[in-house]
Design an enzyme around this catalytic site. Structure first.
Site, PDB file in Angstrom:
ATOM      1  N   ASP A 227       0.718  -1.134  -0.150  1.00 13.76           N
ATOM      2  CA  ASP A 227      -0.057  -0.073  -0.023  1.00 13.76           C
ATOM      3  C   ASP A 227       0.980   0.996  -0.005  1.00 13.76           C
ATOM      4  O   ASP A 227       1.961   1.260   0.767  1.00 13.76           O
ATOM      5  CB  ASP A 227      -0.966   0.075   1.180  1.00 13.76           C
ATOM      6  CG  ASP A 227      -1.991   1.172   1.271  1.00 13.76           C
ATOM      7  OD1 ASP A 227      -2.712   1.063   0.366  1.00 13.76           O
ATOM      8  OD2 ASP A 227      -1.884   1.773   2.177  1.00 13.76           O
ATOM      9  N   GLU A 275      14.809 -15.224   0.604  1.00 10.96           N
ATOM     10  CA  GLU A 275      15.112 -16.130   1.989  1.00 10.96           C
ATOM     11  C   GLU A 275      14.051 -17.397   1.693  1.00 10.96           C
ATOM     12  O   GLU A 275      14.333 -18.552   2.414  1.00 10.96           O
ATOM     13  CB  GLU A 275      15.135 -15.592   3.090  1.00 10.96           C
ATOM     14  CG  GLU A 275      16.069 -14.397   3.532  1.00 10.96           C
ATOM     15  CD  GLU A 275      15.906 -13.535   4.863  1.00 10.96           C
ATOM     16  OE1 GLU A 275      14.846 -14.164   5.598  1.00 10.96           O
ATOM     17  OE2 GLU A 275      16.468 -12.727   4.910  1.00 10.96           O
TER      18      GLU A 275
END
Length: 561
Positions: A227, A275
């Site tokens: 956002d 990751e």
């Protein structure tokens, strides 16, 4: 978010690397369906949609034929801005369910062959967030206040705001606190007063959001829609907004938007996502002034998608649509990125209304009873045509819940029912976004049109929604729902999202391109246009063609191979 101070990675601007496109990356051609949880489906009868309501209707999304879901905020929140004021980034608001409900939804979504991305709101928190409460209780210059943007005011007694910035929701972007001192400070909120902006120069803020990312990635989410992605970093010194950058519907660049330093945040987040493998994505909600600046967000080591809002605001104008398509594809192509198309979302007037609205302010300010009512038949005709044309474009695409039903904007929504802070902060001058957020109609024979087990809905539904309910359209040839299902099936079957676009010569007001073995034509002019002799695959309306000509406000796909 924790309150421990941890040294952050450097957040600086760098060059323009390009995305690598070796193995197939699912987001490059995915169709993603946006769910606005409070308006999708209610499972417990309180009138507010929830996670278990989504689970109960997941088959609707699967049958539609999309690839993934984007879930708008469901975090604990006072709901001052419908959940975009987050009080806790690592939990579920009891209004929507529990973490166990979220995990069950995620598991069910994955089992159905869909991916799930969730909203992340990093520009600001709720004023009810523990951090902001601590900031109000702390002294100027304290570590607690340094998590946000507190400043002394101007004037002899600090009685004037620190600068001239205005809130996106209307009114000043600064609020002065009441701490009983002679010179209380002001805090920045680019949106509502209950949404204080975070200080992204603070390493503690940086590290806290790394933890938020890892929390949800560890649960298995496939990515994040970010956002206000263009707003996290502000210009050094927070200078006044120059007159040429006074904010309007085009969101030009000012000292609060699209600062070069914001890209260091997303390079850092890119590493966090890596990751967890190479299939998690970041999606930028970046209202920026041109395609080249938007493309900065989708460089190889930043995000994977950025909404092409230029295409959304182009309106029913063939030249404007083509310009936005060409500019976006050129800019994104320069960095090896996909282009992400969208026509509606929870912040704009639904395109089944907007595309027939005579007022250019329609998409940005909302429509209400005092406006000239757009022709609903014309609006739906243009909406179906625009959607069909969009789905033939190479790249990814987003759909907003209810557009597959042809839902219009609820422009007769009573003022007493409105809840958008924009409406209140502008004294009703801007109606806001409630009209596109009305709860979905599932079954015309039930109270509340089947939205939940009870008759109550958090926003009232117009009577016209009954004939657009899912039960009234399922299995009905030429209904908007069946049209969407057919178009999405053909899009996947003909690999249009992964294709290439080649423009064909066309008459004024007409756009015509070939993508692989499919030709897409849209007629935004006022006259019928002759079509080439080719097999009709799908038309935006059953009456789109007459004597080999495509009528105005219609679109078709043709098979050319």
């Amino acid at each position: 978010m924790t309150t421990s101070r941890t040294k952050s990675a450097s957040i600086e601007h760098a060059g323009i690397p390009t995305q690598q496109t070796g193995a197939h990356e699912w987001w490059r051609d995915a169709v993603i369906y946006q769910i606005y949880p409070r308006s999708f489906a209610d499972s417990d009868g309180d009138g507010l949609g929830d996670l278990n309501g989504i689970r109960a209707h997941l088959s609707h999304i699967v049958r539609l034929g999309v690839d993934a879901i984007w879930l708008s905020p469901f975090y604990p929140s006072p709901q001052a801005d419908a959940g975009y004021d987050v009080a806790d980034y690592q939990d579920v608001d009891p209004k929507f369910g529990t973490l166990a409900d979220f995990d069950a939804l995620l598991e069910q979504t994955h089992a159905a062959g869909l991916r799930l991305i969730i909203d992340l709101v990093p520009n600001h928190t709720s004023s009810e967030h523990p951090w902001f409460k601590a900031a109000l209780a702390a002294a100027p210059g304290s570590p607690q206040r340094n998590r946000y943007l507190f400043r002394d005011g101007r004037g002899a007694q600090g009685e004037l705001p620190p600068n001239n910035w205005q809130s996106t929701f209307g009114g000043p972007a600064w609020t002065r606190i009441d701490d009983g001192t002679d010179r209380p400070q002001w805090y920045l909120h680019l949106f509502d007063t209950r949404q204080p902006d975070l200080n992204w120069e603070n390493p503690e803020v940086v590290e806290a959001f790394r933890e938020v990312l890892r929390f949800w990635l560890g649960r298995g989410v496939d990515g994040f829609r970010v956002d206000v992605a263009h707003g996290l970093m502000k210009q050094d010194g927070l200078p006044d907004n120059p007159p040429e950058y006074v904010e309007d519907s085009t969101r030009p660049r000012g000292p609060m938007w699209d600062q070069p330093s914001v890209h260091g945040i997303y390079r850092d987040w890119h590493k966090v996502l890596q990751e967890f493998g190479d299939e998690r994505i970041l999606v930028a909600e970046a209202w920026v002034s041109d395609a080249e600046r938007r493309a900065h967000y989708v460089r190889r080591d930043e995000m994977q998608q950025a909404f092409n809002f230029g295409f959304l605001v182009a309106g029913w104008d063939a030249d404007a649509m083509r310009a936005q398509i060409d500019e976006a594809r050129a800019a994104n192509g320069a960095v090896g990125a996909t282009t992400t198309w969208v026509l509606s979302n929870h912040d704009v007037v639904r395109h089944a209304t907007r595309l027939a609205a005579p007022s250019p302010r329609a998409w940005a300010h909302g429509l209400g009873p005092e406006d000239v009512a757009p022709d609903p038949v014309l609006g739906l005709s243009r909406a179906r045509a625009a959607t069909l044309f969009m789905l033939a474009l190479p790249g990814g695409a987003y759909l907003y819940q209810g557009e597959e039903l042809g839902l219009p904007e609820y422009i007769e929504l009573p003022a007493a029912a409105r809840q958008d802070p924009t409406f209140f902060r502008t004294g009703g001058a801007r109606l806001g976004r409630d009209g596109c957020r009305v709860p979905l109609p599932w079954d015309s024979t039930l109270p509340g049109l089947g939205f939940g087990p009870g008759p109550h809905t958090w926003l009232p539904q117009p009577e016209s929604f009954a004939e657009l309910a899912v039960n009234r359209q399922t299995g009905v040839p030429d209904s908007t729902l069946e049209f969407y299902r057919q178009a999405l099936h053909l899009r996947r079957e003909r690999h249009l999202g992964a294709g290439e676009l080649a423009w064909n010569t066309s008459a004024p007001g007409v756009l015509d391109f070939t993508n692989g073995v499919t030709r897409a034509v849209i007629n935004a002019s006022t006259r019928p246009v002759a079509l080439p002799g080719a097999r009709l695959l799908i038309a935006s309306d059953p009456d789109a063609l007459t004597e080999g000509a495509l009528l105005p406000d219609k679109a078709v796909w043709l098979g050319v191979g």
